[in-house]
Design an enzyme around this catalytic site. Sequence first.
Site, PDB file in Angstrom:
ATOM      1  N   GLU A  99     -22.530  36.179  12.485  1.00 58.83           N
ATOM      2  CA  GLU A  99     -23.429  37.000  12.905  1.00 58.83           C
ATOM      3  C   GLU A  99     -22.736  36.990  14.509  1.00 58.83           C
ATOM      4  OE1 GLU A  99     -26.349  32.985  13.699  1.00 58.83           O
ATOM      5  OE2 GLU A  99     -27.421  34.223  11.808  1.00 58.83           O
TER       6      GLU A  99
ATOM      7  N   ASP B  30     -37.598  25.490  12.020  1.00 58.97           N
ATOM      8  CA  ASP B  30     -37.173  27.022  11.204  1.00 58.97           C
ATOM      9  C   ASP B  30     -37.239  26.493  10.064  1.00 58.97           C
ATOM     10  OD1 ASP B  30     -36.075  28.594  10.424  1.00 58.97           O
ATOM     11  OD2 ASP B  30     -34.334  28.529  10.662  1.00 58.97           O
TER      12      ASP B  30
ATOM     13  N   LYS C 100     -39.321  33.922  11.938  1.00 56.54           N
ATOM     14  CA  LYS C 100     -38.821  35.012  11.176  1.00 56.54           C
ATOM     15  C   LYS C 100     -39.022  35.645   9.676  1.00 56.54           C
ATOM     16  CE  LYS C 100     -34.385  32.780  10.919  1.00 56.54           C
ATOM     17  NZ  LYS C 100     -33.308  30.970   9.904  1.00 56.54           N
TER      18      LYS C 100
ATOM     19  N   ARG D  80     -31.521  37.298  11.190  1.00 53.52           N
ATOM     20  CA  ARG D  80     -31.290  36.746   9.529  1.00 53.52           C
ATOM     21  C   ARG D  80     -29.620  37.195   9.237  1.00 53.52           C
ATOM     22  NH1 ARG D  80     -35.049  33.873   6.587  1.00 53.52           N
ATOM     23  NH2 ARG D  80     -33.346  32.743   6.417  1.00 53.52           N
ATOM     24  N   SER D  81     -28.513  35.982   9.128  1.00 58.99           N
ATOM     25  CA  SER D  81     -27.310  35.999   8.868  1.00 58.99           C
ATOM     26  C   SER D  81     -27.072  37.198   8.148  1.00 58.99           C
ATOM     27  CB  SER D  81     -26.646  35.056   8.630  1.00 58.99           C
ATOM     28  OG  SER D  81     -27.067  34.898   7.298  1.00 58.99           O
TER      29      SER D  81
END
Length: 423
Positions: A206, A316, A341, A370-371
């Site tokens: 990220e 999360d 998300k 998201r990554s």
Amino acid sequence: MSDIISAVDAMEVLDSRGNPTVRVFVTLDNGTTCAASVPSGASTGENEAIELRDGDASRYLGKGVLKAVDNVKNIIAPAVIGKKITHQAAIDNLMIELDGTETKSSLGANAILGVSMAVARAGARSSRLPLYQYLGGPGARRIPVPAMNIINGGEHADNSVDIQEFMAVPVGAPSFGEGLRYIAETFHNLKKILKSRGLATSVGDEGGFAPNLESNEAAMDIIIEAIEASGYTPGKDIAFALDSAASSFSPDLCGSYDLKWSGGGKKDSADMIAMAQKWIEKYPIVSWEDPLAENDWAGFQKLTAAVGDKIDVVGDDLFVTNTKYIARGIEEKSANSVLIKLNQIGTVTESIDAVRMCREAGWRYFISHRSGETEDTFLADFAVAMDGGQLKTGSASRSERIAKYNRLLEIERELGANALYYW
């Protein structure tokens, strides 16, 4: 402008990790075409919607998405062609019915979300509105406070740090643009400090740095140095947000933990809660995501009772943007904030439903990337539309992250004096 869907197509493209993902194209009967690309996560909750992968080891190490692309072309497209583009919820619900599974494992959440996002974008174009106003209404004008990931650990890096994300949050900035400047300057000063000490300045998925530090606390200490070196006051101008992604170091995903990357040893829920309380007293932490594992509901409840009046306790993996789990969390007081998300649940409509549930409960919510991201900026508009005031979309490096920040700068410029910004 015409508002009937005339064609839906899809293709395989690459995300920021070089892995395949789905890009969908929706065309209206006047020839207007809009596209959307789907993100992908690395540390995923066990109850997330399922992204469909091919499993063919001869292509992309089994990570191809041709099955999902085929599902868009041959199953979803015939069902949605002829539908009115502005009927977002109806189209999303139709795709959910076509899939027929709780986790979208039949058609793939990556297929369904790609269509859902492209439909929203085309609906905005057809309505002659920016996407954030189309989804959020004419009153959508709050620019989120960014939580910039500046040190990576855990599953997002290859180092000796357990906490997955250490984020800088410009809580004292007067505007989004100024807030972005605060934390970008901190990012660059952090790089200088790391370099001066012979520490690695390579970055994780990220865009945050991934140095080998002696402890998790050492990461926060060095971030405080970077904040002060930038001329800002820790806690007043820039605070911390953490993402432990604790399921990644919990063998049973419940009450046992092993701080394996840092060598911190084995812990139980009580140990983790005590550690959290200690850090909250010592450091200017305002938000903590997944401080415990996704099935440690009792631990989350105890932690929220202990520190929920001081910080956002963000679920999360605990909630996976699913109203079923959010409702349980509200009932049990297992957190006080939810990470949203889009690809965890798989449609724009269900993501909005999750936000609505948070609002009704008086909970905060945090819009997140998201990554494995793409250059698609849908998330930036969605964050403004949802009026949540908080966003995580990576660091001040990697263009797939910067694209979202730059889109938010554009939105702030469009809104002018009407733009709102506050923590």
